[in-house]
Design a protein around this motif. Structure first.
Motif, PDB file in Angstrom:
ATOM      1  N   TYR A  82      63.082  68.456  12.630  1.00  0.00           N
ATOM      2  CA  TYR A  82      64.009  67.481  12.066  1.00  0.00           C
ATOM      3  C   TYR A  82      65.366  67.555  12.750  1.00  0.00           C
ATOM      4  O   TYR A  82      65.711  68.541  13.401  1.00  0.00           O
ATOM      5  CB  TYR A  82      64.157  67.703  10.555  1.00  0.00           C
ATOM      6  CG  TYR A  82      64.798  69.025  10.169  1.00  0.00           C
ATOM      7  CD1 TYR A  82      66.182  69.124   9.974  1.00  0.00           C
ATOM      8  CD2 TYR A  82      64.039  70.171   9.984  1.00  0.00           C
ATOM      9  CE1 TYR A  82      66.770  70.327   9.624  1.00  0.00           C
ATOM     10  CE2 TYR A  82      64.616  71.378   9.634  1.00  0.00           C
ATOM     11  CZ  TYR A  82      65.990  71.456   9.450  1.00  0.00           C
ATOM     12  OH  TYR A  82      66.566  72.645   9.105  1.00  0.00           O
ATOM     13  N   VAL A 111      63.667  69.892   1.452  1.00  0.00           N
ATOM     14  CA  VAL A 111      62.435  69.173   1.766  1.00  0.00           C
ATOM     15  C   VAL A 111      61.357  69.590   0.784  1.00  0.00           C
ATOM     16  O   VAL A 111      61.187  70.784   0.493  1.00  0.00           O
ATOM     17  CB  VAL A 111      61.982  69.462   3.208  1.00  0.00           C
ATOM     18  CG1 VAL A 111      60.615  68.843   3.486  1.00  0.00           C
ATOM     19  CG2 VAL A 111      63.007  68.925   4.205  1.00  0.00           C
ATOM     20  N   TYR A 156      70.550  69.338   2.284  1.00  0.00           N
ATOM     21  CA  TYR A 156      69.268  68.712   1.949  1.00  0.00           C
ATOM     22  C   TYR A 156      68.212  69.774   1.665  1.00  0.00           C
ATOM     23  O   TYR A 156      68.331  70.936   2.061  1.00  0.00           O
ATOM     24  CB  TYR A 156      68.789  67.824   3.116  1.00  0.00           C
ATOM     25  CG  TYR A 156      69.798  66.817   3.562  1.00  0.00           C
ATOM     26  CD1 TYR A 156      69.898  65.583   2.936  1.00  0.00           C
ATOM     27  CD2 TYR A 156      70.684  67.113   4.599  1.00  0.00           C
ATOM     28  CE1 TYR A 156      70.841  64.655   3.327  1.00  0.00           C
ATOM     29  CE2 TYR A 156      71.635  66.196   4.991  1.00  0.00           C
ATOM     30  CZ  TYR A 156      71.713  64.967   4.363  1.00  0.00           C
ATOM     31  OH  TYR A 156      72.663  64.057   4.751  1.00  0.00           O
ATOM     32  N   VAL A 172      62.574  64.061   1.094  1.00  0.00           N
ATOM     33  CA  VAL A 172      63.853  64.690   1.416  1.00  0.00           C
ATOM     34  C   VAL A 172      64.860  64.287   0.345  1.00  0.00           C
ATOM     35  O   VAL A 172      65.031  63.103   0.061  1.00  0.00           O
ATOM     36  CB  VAL A 172      64.361  64.265   2.807  1.00  0.00           C
ATOM     37  CG1 VAL A 172      65.691  64.950   3.124  1.00  0.00           C
ATOM     38  CG2 VAL A 172      63.329  64.597   3.883  1.00  0.00           C
TER      39      VAL A 172
END
Length: 427
Positions: free
Chosen positions: A313, A324, A322, A378
């Motif tokens: 990514y 995942v 973030y 996400v």
């Protein structure tokens, strides 16, 4: 309108204008003052006025010619990918935005759970915000007084009730916002992804409240990406795709249709822009590799085989954090297993622009032979979904034909130890 019909939609459409900055709410004087600056900027970017005018004239239909009815006491799931028009539909029902064409007639009072915490003032305490937010959502002071203790108990923030909400954690903030909104008396309740935030216990509590509202005979419109929750709570479904109705009917058949429409041409490897819900997303997964126990790329794994997933990514918005999540579904769309990066000890993902990173997940395959689908979700630090890649196919194969013949029930194999022993004394 018949008293049995809570919502009647006829030819409903919503059109937005793209690429313009002069809002309709501007006064003539404000438009006149802004026009030279915008014109100069457009000329700099496009090189000619004609192209600028063409770009200003572009429009986008978020909803197209929707017609359906929702009966009183019905719990309707609104299903579709991001950008399908789900939230726009609920905003029209909430009178936040007007339709461009058609009409929507709602029989009874309407309350919305579209964005938890809307109207909260960060400098005010939790107690003060209960009254402020309740008033914004249409509650009278006497009603808030009557339900105050119930709201506080549900929110679980009693110890911090007289603390400014700017000092609340994100979880506390969400709990208080949901508690206020969920205790509104209304004939029609609109719920948009509120169960996608908070911890697991809080999500279960929210789900129970939604079920309680439905059991009281009130009409509920429920938007969520969790198909398993929708099938538990809702009786009917409305599948939207690119602003149009694909199917409206029994919830199980609508969910199956939605799952079957997820492109099956996707595979492990490079992720194309069309596979993202938005492009470019703030955190872009651009390659996913599945490796077998020999570290070789594959599209299938064996029962009980160790495997590795590699997610490559890049981060386009370095100011955010973030995480995942991976979710495995069976052919019916039922969620079977999930992995969340932060829950497994990985810190919130951050990074620098123009640099690439790799998230590696190692596991042992728990699934029985068959076909499965992997979704990659996400979320940002506010628990908002910023991107989703759906429908990566995963095939699980048996070790042998005889092995497959005895493993036909269910989807997951439970690791267990079995033994047989002779009893020394008859019972």
């Amino acid at each position: 309108m018949s008293q049995e019909v809570a919502i009647r939609v006829s030819g409903l459409g919503k059109r937005y204008r793209l690429g313009h900055t002069l809002e309709m709410s501007m006064s003539f004087r404000e438009r006149l003052m802004c026009l030279p600056f915008e014109l100069a900027e457009r000329l700099r970017r496009t090189g000619n006025v004609a192209a600028w005018r063409r770009r200003r004239a572009e429009t986008f239909w978020a909803l197209r010619d929707l017609s359906f009815e929702v009966r009183r006491g019905e719990v309707l799931a609104v299903i579709g990918r991001n950008g399908a028009g789900k939230s726009t539909l609920l905003k029209i029902f909430s009178r936040i935005t007007p339709p461009t064409t058609g009409r929507a007639v709602l029989n009874g009072s309407v309350r919305s759970l579209l964005e938890i915490g809307t109207g909260f003032h960060y400098e005010l305490t939790g107690r003060e915000n209960i009254y402020l937010n309740g008033a914004i959502l249409g509650m009278r002071r006497a009603e808030i007084d009557r339900k105050f203790d119930e709201i506080v108990a549900f929110s679980e923030v009693e110890k911090f009730l007289d603390t400014p909400v700017k000092r609340y954690s994100s979880g506390m903030f969400v709990k208080l916002g949901f508690a206020v909104a969920a205790h509104l008396d209304s004939d029609i309740l609109l719920v948009d992804e509120v169960l996608a935030v908070g911890d697991l216990q809080f999500q279960r509590k929210c789900l129970g409240k939604v079920q309680e509202v439905a059991a009281e005979g009130r009409t509920v419109l429920f938007v969520s990406h969790n198909m398993q929750v929708l099938q538990r709570v809702c009786t009917t479904g409305l599948y939207l795709k690119e602003g149009s109705i694909v199917q409206h009917g029994d919830i199980d058949s609508v969910v199956k249709r939605y799952i079957s429409d997820i492109p099956q041409t996707r595979s492990f490897g490079a992720i194309t822009p069309s596979m993202h819900t938005v492009y470019p997303p703030p955190l872009e997964v651009f390659r996913i590799r599945l490796l077998n126990h020999n570290a070789l790329p594959t599209a299938s794994v064996l029962v009980d085989e160790a495997f590795t997933l590699q997610l490559d990514y890049r981060i386009h918005d370095s100011g955010q954090s973030y995480r995942v999540g991976l979710a495995w579904r069976n052919s019916e769309g039922i969620l079977l297993a999930s992995v969340i990066s932060t829950a497994e000890g990985v810190p919130w993902l951050r990074g620098q622009p123009h640099r690439s990173y790799r998230l590696t997940i190692e596991a042992v395959n728990p699934f029985l032979p068959g076909g499965y689908a992997l979704d990659v979700v996400v979320r940002n630090y506010a628990e908002e979904i910023v991107d989703m890649i759906q429908g990566l196919p995963l095939t699980v194969e048996a070790l042998s034909v005889s092995h497959s013949s005895v493993m036909t029930i269910g989807n997951i194999r439970l690791p267990a130890r079995l033994r047989v022993e002779e009893l020394q004394h008859a019972l």
